[in-house]
Each structure stands twice: as structure tokens, then as C-alpha cells.
Design a protein around this motif. Sequence first.
Motif, PDB file in Angstrom:
ATOM      1  N   SER A  71       0.809  -1.228  -0.113  1.00 18.44           N
ATOM      2  CA  SER A  71      -0.011  -0.013  -0.175  1.00 18.44           C
ATOM      3  C   SER A  71       0.924   1.293  -0.124  1.00 18.44           C
ATOM      4  O   SER A  71       1.936   1.216   0.266  1.00 18.44           O
ATOM      5  N   ARG A  72       0.250   2.337  -0.473  1.00 21.74           N
ATOM      6  CA  ARG A  72       0.982   3.799  -0.237  1.00 21.74           C
ATOM      7  C   ARG A  72       0.404   4.566   0.621  1.00 21.74           C
ATOM      8  O   ARG A  72      -0.959   4.800   0.662  1.00 21.74           O
ATOM      9  N   ASP A  73       1.160   5.519   1.188  1.00 23.82           N
ATOM     10  CA  ASP A  73       0.613   6.738   1.972  1.00 23.82           C
ATOM     11  C   ASP A  73       1.238   7.955   1.549  1.00 23.82           C
ATOM     12  O   ASP A  73       2.461   8.182   1.663  1.00 23.82           O
ATOM     13  N   SER A  74       0.379   8.513   0.680  1.00 23.36           N
ATOM     14  CA  SER A  74       1.275   9.871   0.007  1.00 23.36           C
ATOM     15  C   SER A  74       1.280  10.994   1.177  1.00 23.36           C
ATOM     16  O   SER A  74       2.156  11.882   0.589  1.00 23.36           O
ATOM     17  N   ALA A  75       0.818  10.921   2.017  1.00 27.32           N
ATOM     18  CA  ALA A  75       1.042  11.943   3.266  1.00 27.32           C
ATOM     19  C   ALA A  75       2.386  11.691   3.537  1.00 27.32           C
ATOM     20  O   ALA A  75       3.292  12.610   4.142  1.00 27.32           O
ATOM     21  N   LYS A  76       2.856  10.413   3.650  1.00 24.62           N
ATOM     22  CA  LYS A  76       4.161  10.362   4.147  1.00 24.62           C
ATOM     23  C   LYS A  76       5.346   9.835   3.005  1.00 24.62           C
ATOM     24  O   LYS A  76       6.393   9.405   3.655  1.00 24.62           O
ATOM     25  N   ASN A  77       5.186   9.687   1.939  1.00 23.51           N
ATOM     26  CA  ASN A  77       5.907   9.286   0.866  1.00 23.51           C
ATOM     27  C   ASN A  77       6.361   7.927   1.327  1.00 23.51           C
ATOM     28  O   ASN A  77       7.596   7.768   1.016  1.00 23.51           O
ATOM     29  N   THR A  78       5.454   7.029   1.522  1.00 20.02           N
ATOM     30  CA  THR A  78       5.906   5.786   2.137  1.00 20.02           C
ATOM     31  C   THR A  78       5.303   4.598   1.528  1.00 20.02           C
ATOM     32  O   THR A  78       3.859   4.820   1.300  1.00 20.02           O
ATOM     33  N   VAL A  79       5.670   3.748   1.141  1.00 20.35           N
ATOM     34  CA  VAL A  79       4.981   2.358   0.717  1.00 20.35           C
ATOM     35  C   VAL A  79       5.393   1.536   1.886  1.00 20.35           C
ATOM     36  O   VAL A  79       6.305   1.193   2.376  1.00 20.35           O
ATOM     37  N   TYR A  80       4.360   0.582   1.877  1.00 19.83           N
ATOM     38  CA  TYR A  80       4.258  -0.389   3.126  1.00 19.83           C
ATOM     39  C   TYR A  80       3.927  -1.962   2.598  1.00 19.83           C
ATOM     40  O   TYR A  80       3.388  -2.093   1.418  1.00 19.83           O
ATOM     41  N   LEU A  81       4.491  -2.812   3.128  1.00 23.62           N
ATOM     42  CA  LEU A  81       4.311  -4.247   3.049  1.00 23.62           C
ATOM     43  C   LEU A  81       4.039  -4.758   4.024  1.00 23.62           C
ATOM     44  O   LEU A  81       4.627  -5.095   5.050  1.00 23.62           O
ATOM     45  N   GLN A  82       2.518  -4.762   4.216  1.00 21.41           N
ATOM     46  CA  GLN A  82       1.910  -5.734   5.338  1.00 21.41           C
ATOM     47  C   GLN A  82       2.084  -7.113   5.213  1.00 21.41           C
ATOM     48  O   GLN A  82       1.405  -7.656   4.227  1.00 21.41           O
ATOM     49  N   MET A  83       2.848  -7.861   5.955  1.00 22.39           N
ATOM     50  CA  MET A  83       2.822  -9.158   5.726  1.00 22.39           C
ATOM     51  C   MET A  83       2.289  -9.979   7.114  1.00 22.39           C
ATOM     52  O   MET A  83       2.581  -9.598   8.230  1.00 22.39           O
ATOM     53  N   THR A  84       1.230 -10.996   6.598  1.00 22.24           N
ATOM     54  CA  THR A  84       0.342 -11.719   7.612  1.00 22.24           C
ATOM     55  C   THR A  84       0.692 -13.286   7.408  1.00 22.24           C
ATOM     56  O   THR A  84       1.379 -13.645   6.342  1.00 22.24           O
ATOM     57  N   SER A  85       0.480 -14.295   8.240  1.00 24.56           N
ATOM     58  CA  SER A  85       0.654 -15.614   8.048  1.00 24.56           C
ATOM     59  C   SER A  85       2.126 -15.791   7.784  1.00 24.56           C
ATOM     60  O   SER A  85       2.458 -16.734   6.850  1.00 24.56           O
ATOM     61  N   LEU A  86       3.000 -15.252   8.600  1.00 19.07           N
ATOM     62  CA  LEU A  86       4.351 -15.436   8.083  1.00 19.07           C
ATOM     63  C   LEU A  86       5.025 -16.842   8.385  1.00 19.07           C
ATOM     64  O   LEU A  86       4.471 -17.467   9.324  1.00 19.07           O
ATOM     65  N   LYS A  87       5.764 -17.397   7.549  1.00 23.53           N
ATOM     66  CA  LYS A  87       6.391 -18.481   7.356  1.00 23.53           C
ATOM     67  C   LYS A  87       7.984 -18.497   7.321  1.00 23.53           C
ATOM     68  O   LYS A  87       8.461 -17.591   6.946  1.00 23.53           O
ATOM     69  N   PRO A  88       8.369 -19.641   8.095  1.00 26.11           N
ATOM     70  CA  PRO A  88      10.005 -19.606   7.990  1.00 26.11           C
ATOM     71  C   PRO A  88      10.636 -19.200   6.582  1.00 26.11           C
ATOM     72  O   PRO A  88      11.911 -18.580   6.632  1.00 26.11           O
ATOM     73  N   GLU A  89      10.077 -19.583   5.567  1.00 21.29           N
ATOM     74  CA  GLU A  89      10.759 -19.491   4.529  1.00 21.29           C
ATOM     75  C   GLU A  89      10.421 -18.027   3.881  1.00 21.29           C
ATOM     76  O   GLU A  89      10.963 -17.561   2.918  1.00 21.29           O
ATOM     77  N   ASP A  90       9.806 -17.093   4.589  1.00 22.09           N
ATOM     78  CA  ASP A  90       9.862 -15.713   4.395  1.00 22.09           C
ATOM     79  C   ASP A  90      10.848 -14.994   4.982  1.00 22.09           C
ATOM     80  O   ASP A  90      11.205 -13.877   4.677  1.00 22.09           O
ATOM     81  N   THR A  91      11.558 -15.752   5.749  1.00 21.84           N
ATOM     82  CA  THR A  91      13.076 -15.239   6.200  1.00 21.84           C
ATOM     83  C   THR A  91      13.945 -14.653   5.076  1.00 21.84           C
ATOM     84  O   THR A  91      14.396 -15.391   4.019  1.00 21.84           O
ATOM     85  N   ALA A  92      14.248 -13.320   5.233  1.00 23.51           N
ATOM     86  CA  ALA A  92      15.150 -13.017   4.180  1.00 23.51           C
ATOM     87  C   ALA A  92      15.468 -11.359   4.568  1.00 23.51           C
ATOM     88  O   ALA A  92      14.613 -10.745   5.417  1.00 23.51           O
ATOM     89  N   VAL A  93      16.265 -10.818   3.733  1.00 26.05           N
ATOM     90  CA  VAL A  93      16.392  -9.176   3.742  1.00 26.05           C
ATOM     91  C   VAL A  93      15.507  -8.721   2.539  1.00 26.05           C
ATOM     92  O   VAL A  93      15.598  -9.217   1.571  1.00 26.05           O
ATOM     93  N   TYR A  94      14.713  -7.797   3.185  1.00 29.70           N
ATOM     94  CA  TYR A  94      13.775  -7.253   2.307  1.00 29.70           C
ATOM     95  C   TYR A  94      14.071  -6.003   1.704  1.00 29.70           C
ATOM     96  O   TYR A  94      14.473  -5.147   2.608  1.00 29.70           O
ATOM     97  N   TYR A  95      14.030  -5.739   0.373  1.00 31.61           N
ATOM     98  CA  TYR A  95      14.328  -4.147  -0.163  1.00 31.61           C
ATOM     99  C   TYR A  95      13.176  -3.781  -0.872  1.00 31.61           C
ATOM    100  O   TYR A  95      12.474  -4.618  -1.482  1.00 31.61           O
ATOM    101  N   CYS A  96      13.236  -2.469  -0.911  1.00 29.47           N
ATOM    102  CA  CYS A  96      12.499  -1.648  -1.862  1.00 29.47           C
ATOM    103  C   CYS A  96      13.087  -0.986  -2.946  1.00 29.47           C
ATOM    104  O   CYS A  96      14.327  -0.819  -2.709  1.00 29.47           O
TER     105      CYS A  96
END
Length: 123
Positions: A71-96
Amino acid sequence: QVQLVESGGGLVQAGGSLRLACATSSRTFSSNNIGWFRQATGKEREFVAVISWSDDRTYYADSAKGRFTVSRDSAKNTVYLQMTSLKPEDTAVYYCNARASFLGFPTADFASWGQGTQVTVSS
């Protein structure tokens, strides 16, 4: 040079949630599609999700569909990534990263990358 700063990573148990943030300048935010990638240890960086600057279109990797929301928040110039139901295989360094064209975003070559934010999911 486009600058993006990732934050929000951490250690979470399997099944938990995290929200990552990608902050950038207003110029970059208002004219670029911004997306998320991740790189696990010993693996290549892979695309996760992207959101369009013009109409909020989104596109997800199969691994993210149904669990992650970008999602995007134009007031904050920020993009979010909401992650749910996380799994061990989601372990990583996340980049935008940002790109003017939405088409081809998942496989595009980007000139540079930030430091990313570490996400660790314990079993």
C-alpha cells in the motif's frame, strides 16, 4: 539518485505479522512504481510485490498472494508491505526499489539497492 530507506523488519514467530516501510522523497514517490524484493541467504533476490504510483494497481509474486499487502501513504511518501501468516521461508532481507515503468517491474535491472531490512521468522 533515487533514495529509498527500508525499515520495520524484525524477529517474529511463524504465523505472525510484520509491516515493512519504504520511505522516499516526494519526487520519487509521486512518479514511480515502488515495489518490494527479498533475498534469503544463499539465494537470488526475488520479487515480492509492487504498487503503481498512478492508479494504485498492485501485483504480487505467487508466494505473497493472499498473505502480503502492498500500500501507499502519500502524506508520508511511504510504501508499506503488510505481511501476515508469516512462514520460516519468508526469512530474508527485504528491499524496496522504484521504477518509472510498471510493466516488467519484477524482472527489471535496478541501478542500486539500499541496505534492506531483515525479517526472520522462527518456527
